[in-house]
Design an enzyme around this catalytic site. Sequence first.
Site, PDB file in Angstrom:
ATOM      1  N   GLY A  98       0.835  -1.196   0.000  1.00 54.64           N
ATOM      2  CA  GLY A  98       0.000   0.000   0.000  1.00 54.64           C
ATOM      3  C   GLY A  98       0.870   1.247   0.000  1.00 54.64           C
ATOM      4  N   GLY A 146       0.227  -4.908   0.739  1.00 56.27           N
ATOM      5  CA  GLY A 146      -1.014  -4.803  -0.030  1.00 56.27           C
ATOM      6  C   GLY A 146      -1.013  -5.637  -1.295  1.00 56.27           C
ATOM      7  N   GLU A 169       5.860  -5.590   7.814  1.00 51.96           N
ATOM      8  CA  GLU A 169       5.178  -4.511   8.535  1.00 51.96           C
ATOM      9  C   GLU A 169       5.683  -4.251   9.944  1.00 51.96           C
ATOM     10  OE1 GLU A 169       2.535  -5.782   5.215  1.00 51.96           O
ATOM     11  OE2 GLU A 169       3.686  -6.850   6.748  1.00 51.96           O
ATOM     12  N   ASP A 177      -1.125  -7.106   7.675  1.00 55.01           N
ATOM     13  CA  ASP A 177      -2.590  -7.019   7.520  1.00 55.01           C
ATOM     14  C   ASP A 177      -3.041  -7.668   6.215  1.00 55.01           C
ATOM     15  OD1 ASP A 177      -1.465  -4.976   5.937  1.00 55.01           O
ATOM     16  OD2 ASP A 177      -3.179  -3.643   6.241  1.00 55.01           O
TER      17      ASP A 177
END
Length: 418
Positions: A98, A146, A169, A177
């Site tokens: 992301g 992402g 992350e 995530d």
Amino acid sequence: MGLPEMWSFMCRFNSFKRTNIILQHLRRSMHMDAAGEVLLERRGCAGVITLNRPKFLNALNLNMIRHIYPQLKNWEQDPETFLIIIKGAGGKAFCSGGDIRVISEAGRANQKIAQDFFREEYRLNNAIGSCQKPYVALIHGITMGGGVGVSVHGQFRVATEKSLFAMPETAIGLFPDVGGGYFLPRLQGKLGYFLALTGFRLKGRDVYAAGIATHFVDSEKLGMLEEDLIALKSPSKENIADVLEAYHTKEPRTKDQILQNDALFREIPRFGGAKSQQQRTNSKIDQDKSFILEEHMDKINSCFSANTVEQIIENLQQDGSSFALEQLKVINKMSPTSLKITLRQLMEGSSKTLQEVLIMEYRLSQACMGGHDFHEGVRAVLIDKDQSPKWKPANLKEVTEEDLNSYFKSLASNDLKL
């Protein structure tokens, strides 16, 4: 109205008209720019998604998500679309993750985009996971964060010798995530816990050997594979699987590994290793190399089976091998808060559905946006690039159970709705 007044009025009108035309052109250009970041095409029997930000390693932003989601839903309902293919432009990356720098800036400014991005990204992850059409992700090049979310939940994931997978992350004060709490604990043994806490990078054939990819294909044949998939006439899921198998190249593993991965495949079809006995061999790229973590899997399973990060660290210290000490060094650089969140996320996610995991992860994302470590991690890694984040709290002992519980707390009416 006299002539001078008329002339003045006409000038003002023409100026207004020109301004209006310019504004319309700018709005149209902005829309085209947003649309150009992701290309959505119907080709043959397939809907093809191309992530088209090669200069930014195809990093995912909100505009891209807002273009992909409705088109994915349309193709899912379209009787003339039989499969969906997603790929990245430029050859260097499938999707590097992301656009977290923008998200961090928005979160600091309390802008709604920090809520919208995660909410809509996770809705897209769920739509991919529940898609009724075969979904083929060509994860050629860098595939992180992402990028994992828009690939790993689909039915087929095709790696190449240039694939690079990671969930890094914890190094930026976040957590793995996009459904990481679902797929990571379902990998063999404690491999997913190891990948989540350390951000370890898997390359090439190892992405397949780990169970992240379902197939491995030489990058030079990726274009031909795509063309053959697109050329299928009203294909069934089995027809698509047959084409993928025809291109798939066998990866050497021990008999025990094959049996272990086959059992895992039957139990968890989304994330187990493919059945190599029946695979056709089209390549010798890296074929003599065993899985990079093969010799360390016993240590990983032993050390990362603990229920607390502190115990994992103690296990690594007691092991004392060069591999264990190297992982200890890596973990000690990560955000203490992120480490604790991540371990609990995976432990809870191991018994949740994908939807339940995404709801949990949305709560975590919003808590991280309001915290310190994510913004500090982005500063240290992406903005100042000093690689020296100052975590708060600075050590595991200071991250209390109460702190941890607050991250997992329900958002009531603001919870993610899927």
